[in-house]
Write a protein that holds these residues in place. Structure first.
Motif, PDB file in Angstrom:
ATOM      1  N   VAL A 467       0.782  -1.314   0.098  1.00 25.89           N
ATOM      2  CA  VAL A 467       0.012   0.028   0.060  1.00 25.89           C
ATOM      3  C   VAL A 467       1.006   1.185   0.046  1.00 25.89           C
ATOM      4  CG1 VAL A 467      -1.740   1.183   1.301  1.00 25.89           C
ATOM      5  CG2 VAL A 467      -1.981  -1.203   0.918  1.00 25.89           C
ATOM      6  N   GLN A 551      -3.540  -5.926   4.229  1.00 27.07           N
ATOM      7  CA  GLN A 551      -4.358  -4.883   3.561  1.00 27.07           C
ATOM      8  C   GLN A 551      -4.468  -5.058   2.139  1.00 27.07           C
ATOM      9  OE1 GLN A 551      -1.601  -1.329   4.492  1.00 27.07           O
ATOM     10  NE2 GLN A 551      -3.565  -0.663   5.147  1.00 27.07           N
ATOM     11  N   SER A 554      -7.126  -2.810   0.607  1.00 32.15           N
ATOM     12  CA  SER A 554      -6.703  -1.535   0.359  1.00 32.15           C
ATOM     13  C   SER A 554      -5.741  -1.447  -0.868  1.00 32.15           C
ATOM     14  CB  SER A 554      -5.897  -0.957   1.785  1.00 32.15           C
ATOM     15  OG  SER A 554      -6.481  -1.147   2.794  1.00 32.15           O
ATOM     16  N   THR A 801      -6.825   5.276   0.996  1.00 30.88           N
ATOM     17  CA  THR A 801      -6.161   3.792   1.299  1.00 30.88           C
ATOM     18  C   THR A 801      -4.912   4.150   2.178  1.00 30.88           C
ATOM     19  OG1 THR A 801      -4.693   4.030  -0.608  1.00 30.88           O
ATOM     20  CG2 THR A 801      -6.716   2.732  -0.565  1.00 30.88           C
TER      21      THR A 801
END
Ligand code: SF4
Ligand code: SF4
Ligand code: SF4
Ligand code: FES
Lengths: 960, 71
Positions: A467, A551, A554, A801
């Motif tokens: 991310v 994640q 995300s 995000t």
């Protein structure tokens, strides 16, 4: 004029897409074809079939054999029709005395250098050389073999190469047409074959004159399919002879969804030939789909239902009726004692749409709860969540073919040449044409550098930093003003965009500030971002390296943000493309396998939607979501979840933190497993229901491009029942009536209840070959490219995000990061591929590590290495590899005994609980014996195999 | 009954909260988290985490607490 497309016919040269049409005359017949078409193909389209040997319509023309010579008015000589493009007004003659003689002369030369054992040759009856000899009317050969010089005879004495398990190479039959060489290069992109020498002295050889098995050959079989003689030939054809009928069906391995002609003799498969009209694969395939089908008739197949009261008892073979009523009474008893929510089930991403639909229907309607989940939980659930939030639909946006229009391609956390080989070949083709490539992966995957392909940027990001990386990419796009302002203004939600823009512009997301997290040099990342944003068409392809993280969701949203910000959505050559793992991951998600969603991603809490299902299914449905797989395991350990129906999945091997999973399975009072083999999960089962392989059933699979492909039964099910029939019978035993006569009736019900499938039917599939959903009144022919004019949610949604570091970090105790993946020749838990000759390429899981990490630990190639994490430990062999970066180690989970998932933890994606397979902090040390877990595994495995064998003895005893 | 499930639920709730802290307004963030729980969690899971909050909910993060309270 004859003008139609017959997928079984070889038109000699590839189809041209030009919209400029050219009219010419061939043998006095007027023919109109797209500009660029060869004279050979133009003639073939009008069913004027000029003899040919070195040409084939999946390869560029080469012009070496000259048998396709023609005469063209006003031109001198006899040009080869395969290399001559059509021109307006051209007048072509394909046959006259002169041409006939020329062809006979050519064929005479070929035959003088060819063994004449046609009658016993494996290609007999299906040999293009024979066909052309017959067509040109060759009647005598003046220069016999005896007369030929020693040099020209060398290839006749050349040794055969049987090293590949699936095909043989007999150089004595080679006519040096180079079709194999071109197929390996142009179609497969491996460039393993070379042609040496000139003319009749040329010889073909893999690698550096090595046996096939030792060369770079990946056994895709494209060369075998291209070979017009028996030089390259499937061993199965050599053994069994030529097939007598064929049926078109779909591969059951990966999410590419290749179509094949199953070429049969009676109910036995002789060979699988990739289908030219297969819309995902256009006549190509990989080693798994083409060759690894032998598991379907492997002796380990279990074909009779079995039951037992507890897992330390031997299995009892029983009739279907007995097994089903045993299962039904157990399930009912559990619900009486522990409540309606104490049981559930798992649908399969390997089974058909119809079968998956039926299992979730059984759970919702007959069990009366929503405790249904699927193994997509552990691979692509974040894709569903992330894409639905940003783009409004839980699916990839393109066709595979769309990559041919891409100018820049970014591959993130995917290894297409191994995991999605046929798409990998197409991508390589586009890269050879000049498209730019960005690879974001901790490992140096093959795409980074392979023959004629070299990536422009390899971003070696640290596992767990996805991310931070994607935020840095979009930060560059926005702060350097590279965004597509018109697209954003017209197609995206304004307020969400402004909020997101503010967020992403913050300095903390810059490549310089995130370099310490991602490990990617800032300049390299900026270069990649500029390349992606600056391309006319830029496409993103991603895999499990994106989703299998804490994640994951995300990251998927971050990818969608990047595509939206640069306007790379809604046309050919762009898009956000998840590469799905198993054949029907897309389908199993579409069919309502998740606990919170009915088929078509319709939430269970929506009264109106649920009402429609209730009226068609004739029962009241629960309006609350059910348990996800990891929650089922937790509830099992807590004693509130007691019974489970698992169709075609092997959760005991595939799911993370094996110790935890197996403890949960042991605590169940009734585990029903439906599978073709006694898999790892079945060793904990009380009821075993024999499943059917994809060759034994009718249905549909949906591939990664949302393409619904037909699966057709080519042989009767060994157990007597297809999987949907078993689910139906179980439902009836539970007292909830199901009465389908054929999977097409199940599809009709799906169409009735799922808006995106409204116009799908078996008749439409027959007509169109395949359909890309959504397919309804608005898009009756399906929708190859999505979001062209608008999104299902109206406007594209930028999602914020925030990077949240995973709790799984390297520490002093666990200093290395383990990441997992797959390889070309094996598939998932390996239950199928381990039971084929594919074992020659990979017969054990190994731990790949960088030489520096190995040296620190005194490890050499092939040493036993113990790998421990906070979840558990196992032992594998070490493989030193500079594909890894120091500090990162890698393994696969294709073999149950290696216990890769004993080491992985219960960390998971925040939104979907997709496990974090890609990041586990571990330590690796040199050891001398298998781990404690492996010793226990072996004991348990031996016990369970024994209990299975005892069942066999019981049966024999009963017969006496 | 053991507490395998509860341990996981606390971890999950905190993780969902941690991934939704970008609005800068705790009430809105808690509502987002609560909506997530409503949409994806099974009845029994919501019940357990609510019971846990009533007992004090010590290990829940502040936003997760607020969110569970909304259920
Ligand atoms: S099998 Fe495939 S990779 Fe191997 S030589 Fe033939 S075309 Fe090339
Ligand atoms: S092996 Fe087959 S395809 Fe290759 S050059 Fe020889 S005859 Fe042609
Ligand atoms: S495994 Fe995938 S790429 Fe290989 S043949 Fe099957 S569908 Fe095609
Ligand atoms: S087919 Fe045209 S030259 Fe061989």
């Amino acid at each position: 004029m004859l003008q139609y497309f017959d997928p079984d016919k070889d038109y000699g040269t590839p189809a041209q897409l030009s919209e400029n049409m050219i009219t010419l005359e061939i043998n006095g017949v007027s023919i109109t074809v797209p500009e660029g078409t060869s004279v050979l193909r133009a003639a073939a389209q009008a069913d004027i079939n000029i003899p040919k040997l070195c040409a084939s319509d999946n390869l560029e023309a080469f012009g070496s054999c000259r048998v396709c010579a023609v005469e063209i008015e006003g031109r001198r000589g006899t040009p080869a029709s395969c290399t001559t493009p059509v021109e307006t007004g051209m007048k072509v003659t394909t046959q006259n005395k002169r041409l006939g003689k020329l062809r006979r002369n050519i064929m005479e030369l070929y035959i003088s250098d060819h063994p004449l054992d046609c009658l016993t040759c494996p290609a007999n009856g299906n040999c293009e050389l024979q066909d052309v000899v017959g067509a040109v009317g060759l009647r005598e050969v003046r220069y016999g073999l005896e007369g030929s010089s020693v040099e020209t005879r060398t290839h006749l004495d050349a040794e055969k190469d049987h090293s590949n398990p699936y095909f043989s190479f007999d150089p004595s039959k080679c006519i040096a047409c180079s079709r194999c060489v071109r197929a390996c290069g142009e179609v497969q992109g491996t460039f393993a074959l070379t042609i040496d020498g000139r003319g009749f002295d040329s010889t073909i050889a893999p690698g550096q004159n090595q046996p096939f098995l030792d060369s770079e050959c990946v056994s895709c079989g494209a060369c075998v399919q291209a070979c017009p003689t028996s030089t390259l030939m499937e061993k199965s054809v050599i053994e069994m002879g030529q097939p007598e009928h064929s049926i078109v069906t779909t591969c059951a391995y990966c999410g590419v969804g290749c179509q094949f002609k199953a070429e049969m003799k009676g109910a036995e498969v002789v060979r699988m030939v990739p289908y030219k009209d297969g819309q995902a694969n256009h006549g190509h395939s990989c080693v798994k789909g083409r060759f690894a089908f032998g598991y379907a008739t492997h002796e380990d197949r279990i074909t009779k239902p079995m039951i037992r009261d507890s897992i330390d008892q031997p299995w009892q073979e029983v009739s279907w009726e007995e097994a089903l009523s045993f299962a039904a009474s157990k399930l009912k008893g559990l619900q009486q004692r522990y409540g309606r929510e104490s049981i559930g089930g798992i649908t399969s991403s390997r089974c058909t749409n119809e079968e998956t639909y039926l299992v979730q229907k059984l759970i919702r309607a007959a069990f009366g709860n929503n405790n249904t989940d699927t193994c997509a939980r552990v691979c692509h659930s974040p894709t569903g969540y992330g894409l639905k939030t940003t783009l409004g639909e839980s699916a990839g946006t393109q066709t595979f073919d769309s990559v041919m229009y891409a100018d820049a391609v970014m591959v993130i956390g995917a290894n297409p040449t191994d995991a999605h080989p046929v798409f990998g070949s197409l991508l390589k083709k586009r890269l050879r044409q000049g498209a730019k490539l960005i690879v974001a992966d901790p490992r140096r995957i093959d795409l980074v550098k392979s023959p004629h392909v070299e990536t422009n940027h390899h971003l070696t990001l640290r596992p767990g930093s996805n991310v931070a990386f994607i935020n840095a990419m979009t930060h560059v796009v926005i702060t350097e003003g590279l965004e597509d302002k018109t697209f954003i203004a017209n197609r995206c939600e304004e307020s969400a965009y402004q909020a997101w823009r503010e967020f992403i512009s913050e300095e903390r997301h810059s490549p310089e500030n995130t370099e310490s997290i991602t490990g990617i040099p800032a300049e390299e990342l900026r270069g990649a971002a500029r390349l992606y944003a600056g391309a006319k068409n830029a496409a993103i392809y991603y895999g499990l390296g994106v989703t299998e993280h804490s994640q994951g969701s995300s990251m998927v949203m971050g990818i969608a943000n990047l595509a939206l910000a640069t306007g790379n959505i809604g046309r050919e050559g762009v898009g956000v493309n998840p590469l799905r793992g198993q054949n029907n991951v897309q389908g199993s998600c579409d069919m309502g396998s998740f606990p919170h969603e009915l088929p078509g991603y319709q939430h269970v809490s929506d009264d109106q939607i649920r009402g429609r299902f209730e009226s068609v299914w004739g029962v009241k449905l629960d309006n609350e979501p059910g348990l996800r797989i990891p929650n089922m395991f937790d509830a099992a350990l807590d004693g509130t979840y007691k019974g489970m129906y698992v169709q075609g999945e092997d959760i005991a091997q595939s799911d993370p933190n094996t110790n935890h999973v197996q403890a949960a399975l042991r605590s169940l009072e009734c585990l029903i497993v439906q599978d073709i083999f006694l898999n790892e999960t079945a060793k904990f089962a009380h009821v075993f229901l024999p499943g059917a392989s994809f060759l034994e059933k009718d249905g549909t699979f949906t591939n990664a491009e949302r393409r619904i492909n037909r699966v057709r039964k080519v042989m009767p099910p060994l157990s007597g029942k297809q999987d949907w029939e078993v689910t139906q019978a179980l439902s009836n035993s539970l007292g909830y009536e199901m009465n389908y006569n054929h999977p097409s009736e199940i599809m009709d019900e799906i169409a009735q209840l799922t808006p995106t499938f409204a116009s799908v039917s078996y008749e439409r599939l027959e007509e169109m070959g395949s359909i890309q959903w959504p397919c309804n009144d608005e898009t009756p022919d399906g929708m190859p490219i999505m979001h062209v004019e608008s999104f299902p949610i109206g406007k594209g949604h930028f999602a914020i995000t925030e990077y949240v570091a995973t709790e799984e970090r390297s520490t002093r105790r666990f200093p290395l990061l383990l990441t997992t993946g797959r390889i070309l020749s094996q598939y998932n838990v390996g239950a199928q591929t381990r039971r084929t000759e594919n074992q020659v390429w990979h017969d054990e899981d190994v731990l790949e590590l960088h030489p520096v990490d190995a040296e620190d630990r005194g490890l050499q190639d092939g040493d036993w290495v113990g790998i421990t994490s906070r979840a558990g430990g196992t032992v594998m062999r070490a493989k030193l590899s500079d594909r890894m970066q120091p500090g990162v180690v890698y393994t696969t989970f294709h073999h149950p005994g290696s216990g890769a998932n004993v080491v992985t933890t219960d960390n998971s994606d925040w939104a979907t609980n997709c496990p974090e397979y890609k990041v586990t902090a571990v330590q690796a040390v040199k050891v001398s014996e298998p781990s404690e877990w492996q010793q226990r595994y072996n004991e348990f495995n031996n016990q369970q195999q024994g209990l299975l064998k005892q069942r066999r003895r019981n049966k024999a005893a009963a017969r006496d | 009954m053991g507490n395998h499930q509860l341990t996981s639920l606390i971890k999950m709730a905190n993780q969902i909260a941690a991934n939704n802290t970008h609005i800068g307004n705790e009430t809105e963030e808690a509502t987002m988290v609560a909506n997530h729980l409503r949409k994806f969690w099974a009845r029994s899971m919501k019940q357990q985490i609510t019971d846990y909050l009533i007992e004090g909910g010590e290990e829940l993060s502040p936003i997760a607490k607020k969110a569970v309270a909304e259920l």
